[in-house]
Design a protein around this motif. Structure first.
Motif, PDB file in Angstrom:
ATOM      1  N   UNK A 148      27.068-110.907  11.822  1.00  0.00           N
ATOM      2  CA  UNK A 148      27.080-109.547  11.279  1.00  0.00           C
ATOM      3  C   UNK A 148      28.108-108.741  12.053  1.00  0.00           C
ATOM      4  N   UNK A 149      28.968-108.070  11.309  1.00  0.00           N
ATOM      5  CA  UNK A 149      30.040-107.267  11.892  1.00  0.00           C
ATOM      6  C   UNK A 149      29.730-105.796  11.730  1.00  0.00           C
ATOM      7  N   UNK A 150      30.148-105.005  12.720  1.00  0.00           N
ATOM      8  CA  UNK A 150      30.068-103.559  12.626  1.00  0.00           C
ATOM      9  C   UNK A 150      31.484-103.044  12.342  1.00  0.00           C
ATOM     10  N   UNK A 151      31.573-102.177  11.358  1.00  0.00           N
ATOM     11  CA  UNK A 151      32.844-101.566  10.993  1.00  0.00           C
ATOM     12  C   UNK A 151      32.752-100.097  11.380  1.00  0.00           C
ATOM     13  N   UNK A 152      33.526 -99.715  12.384  1.00  0.00           N
ATOM     14  CA  UNK A 152      33.466 -98.343  12.888  1.00  0.00           C
ATOM     15  C   UNK A 152      34.403 -97.414  12.129  1.00  0.00           C
ATOM     16  N   UNK A 153      35.640 -97.768  12.027  1.00  0.00           N
ATOM     17  CA  UNK A 153      36.617 -96.938  11.324  1.00  0.00           C
ATOM     18  C   UNK A 153      37.185 -97.765  10.188  1.00  0.00           C
ATOM     19  N   UNK A 154      37.181 -97.185   8.993  1.00  0.00           N
ATOM     20  CA  UNK A 154      37.521 -97.965   7.806  1.00  0.00           C
ATOM     21  C   UNK A 154      38.517 -97.208   6.932  1.00  0.00           C
ATOM     22  N   UNK A 155      39.698 -97.771   6.711  1.00  0.00           N
ATOM     23  CA  UNK A 155      40.669 -97.097   5.849  1.00  0.00           C
ATOM     24  C   UNK A 155      40.219 -97.043   4.389  1.00  0.00           C
ATOM     25  N   UNK A 156      39.387 -97.987   3.960  1.00  0.00           N
ATOM     26  CA  UNK A 156      38.850 -97.941   2.599  1.00  0.00           C
ATOM     27  C   UNK A 156      38.007 -96.674   2.429  1.00  0.00           C
ATOM     28  N   UNK A 157      37.095 -96.467   3.375  1.00  0.00           N
ATOM     29  CA  UNK A 157      36.209 -95.300   3.330  1.00  0.00           C
ATOM     30  C   UNK A 157      37.027 -94.012   3.336  1.00  0.00           C
ATOM     31  N   UNK A 158      37.985 -93.920   4.239  1.00  0.00           N
ATOM     32  CA  UNK A 158      38.784 -92.699   4.332  1.00  0.00           C
ATOM     33  C   UNK A 158      39.639 -92.493   3.089  1.00  0.00           C
ATOM     34  N   UNK A 159      40.109 -93.569   2.472  1.00  0.00           N
ATOM     35  CA  UNK A 159      40.879 -93.445   1.228  1.00  0.00           C
ATOM     36  C   UNK A 159      39.987 -92.925   0.101  1.00  0.00           C
ATOM     37  N   UNK A 160      38.733 -93.380   0.046  1.00  0.00           N
ATOM     38  CA  UNK A 160      37.803 -92.843  -0.959  1.00  0.00           C
ATOM     39  C   UNK A 160      37.619 -91.347  -0.769  1.00  0.00           C
ATOM     40  N   UNK A 161      37.486 -90.927   0.484  1.00  0.00           N
ATOM     41  CA  UNK A 161      37.355 -89.493   0.760  1.00  0.00           C
ATOM     42  C   UNK A 161      38.619 -88.745   0.348  1.00  0.00           C
ATOM     43  N   UNK A 162      39.787 -89.331   0.625  1.00  0.00           N
ATOM     44  CA  UNK A 162      41.061 -88.683   0.298  1.00  0.00           C
ATOM     45  C   UNK A 162      41.204 -88.401  -1.196  1.00  0.00           C
ATOM     46  N   UNK A 163      40.679 -89.302  -2.028  1.00  0.00           N
ATOM     47  CA  UNK A 163      40.819 -89.107  -3.482  1.00  0.00           C
ATOM     48  C   UNK A 163      39.651 -88.328  -4.075  1.00  0.00           C
ATOM     49  N   UNK A 164      38.711 -87.910  -3.211  1.00  0.00           N
ATOM     50  CA  UNK A 164      37.621 -87.063  -3.680  1.00  0.00           C
ATOM     51  C   UNK A 164      36.403 -87.801  -4.177  1.00  0.00           C
ATOM     52  N   UNK A 165      36.255 -89.077  -3.837  1.00  0.00           N
ATOM     53  CA  UNK A 165      35.070 -89.828  -4.225  1.00  0.00           C
ATOM     54  C   UNK A 165      33.959 -89.517  -3.226  1.00  0.00           C
ATOM     55  N   UNK A 166      32.778 -89.175  -3.729  1.00  0.00           N
ATOM     56  CA  UNK A 166      31.624 -88.895  -2.876  1.00  0.00           C
ATOM     57  C   UNK A 166      31.091 -90.217  -2.353  1.00  0.00           C
ATOM     58  N   UNK A 167      31.582 -90.607  -1.199  1.00  0.00           N
ATOM     59  CA  UNK A 167      31.248 -91.924  -0.655  1.00  0.00           C
ATOM     60  C   UNK A 167      29.768 -92.091  -0.372  1.00  0.00           C
ATOM     61  N   UNK A 168      29.108 -91.024   0.006  1.00  0.00           N
ATOM     62  CA  UNK A 168      27.682 -91.120   0.283  1.00  0.00           C
ATOM     63  C   UNK A 168      26.904 -91.618  -0.919  1.00  0.00           C
ATOM     64  N   UNK A 169      27.346 -91.227  -2.122  1.00  0.00           N
ATOM     65  CA  UNK A 169      26.652 -91.652  -3.337  1.00  0.00           C
ATOM     66  C   UNK A 169      27.166 -92.983  -3.866  1.00  0.00           C
ATOM     67  N   UNK A 170      28.473 -93.226  -3.748  1.00  0.00           N
ATOM     68  CA  UNK A 170      29.086 -94.324  -4.490  1.00  0.00           C
ATOM     69  C   UNK A 170      29.675 -95.442  -3.653  1.00  0.00           C
ATOM     70  N   UNK A 171      29.708 -95.309  -2.338  1.00  0.00           N
ATOM     71  CA  UNK A 171      30.472 -96.274  -1.555  1.00  0.00           C
ATOM     72  C   UNK A 171      29.967 -97.699  -1.691  1.00  0.00           C
TER      73      UNK A 171
END
Length: 156
Positions: free
Chosen positions: A87-110
């Motif tokens: 099991x890996x821990x992902x601390x900083x993720x460019x995918x997550x930040x890119x979703x935020x950049x385009x306005x995707x509500x990551x909390x609901x849809x990630x």
């Protein structure tokens, strides 16, 4: 590197969003799945050249996952390991930040987005080494301060 990766994923996400609008989600995701499978073949072909000899299938799966995610720009480390999974821990993720950049509500849809955008490419790559190798989300971040856990294992 992280910011460049984030920008590239931002373009991919915007492209997929537009494809979904134009083609509908089923067709757009079908095309994305085909692309992921093809990408997996290419990535595996390149990784096979540099993997050390004598690794178990699970060790190969963990190393392929680690390289895939590290090369993608994530900050990743082993969280937990036993004879059946890593099991890996992902601390900083460019995918997550890119979703935020385009306005995707990551909390609901990630979780759904990762399931359709990133994990299929990783799974397609793992399949080239052993079709029993699987990757699954264990914990998906809800906010930038959170982390993700993803597990690589060998299915029965």
């Amino acid at each position: 590197m992280f910011d460049g990766a984030r920008r590239a994923y931002m373009l991919q996400i915007l492209y997929v969003m537009n494809a979904i609008e134009e083609l509908g989600s089923d067709k757009a995701l079908e095309i994305l799945e085909k692309s992921s499978e093809r990408q997996g073949v290419i990535i595996a072909r390149n990784m096979k050249k540099t993997l050390p000899e004598g690794m178990t299938n699970l060790e190969i799966g963990a190393e392929v996952y680690r390289r895939f995610m590290s090369d993608a720009g994530t900050e990743i480390s082993v969280h937990q390991q036993d004879e059946k999974s890593v099991t890996f821990v992902i601390n900083r993720c460019p995918f997550f930040e890119a979703f935020l950049d385009v306005g995707v509500d990551c909390g609901m849809f990630l979780n759904g987005l990762c399931t359709h955008l990133t994990l299929p490419s990783i799974q397609a790559t793992l399949n080239q080494f052993d079709p029993r190798l699987k990757v699954e989300p264990v914990l998906t971040r809800k906010a930038a301060e959170d982390l993700c856990l993803e597990r690589v294992y060998l299915s029965d």
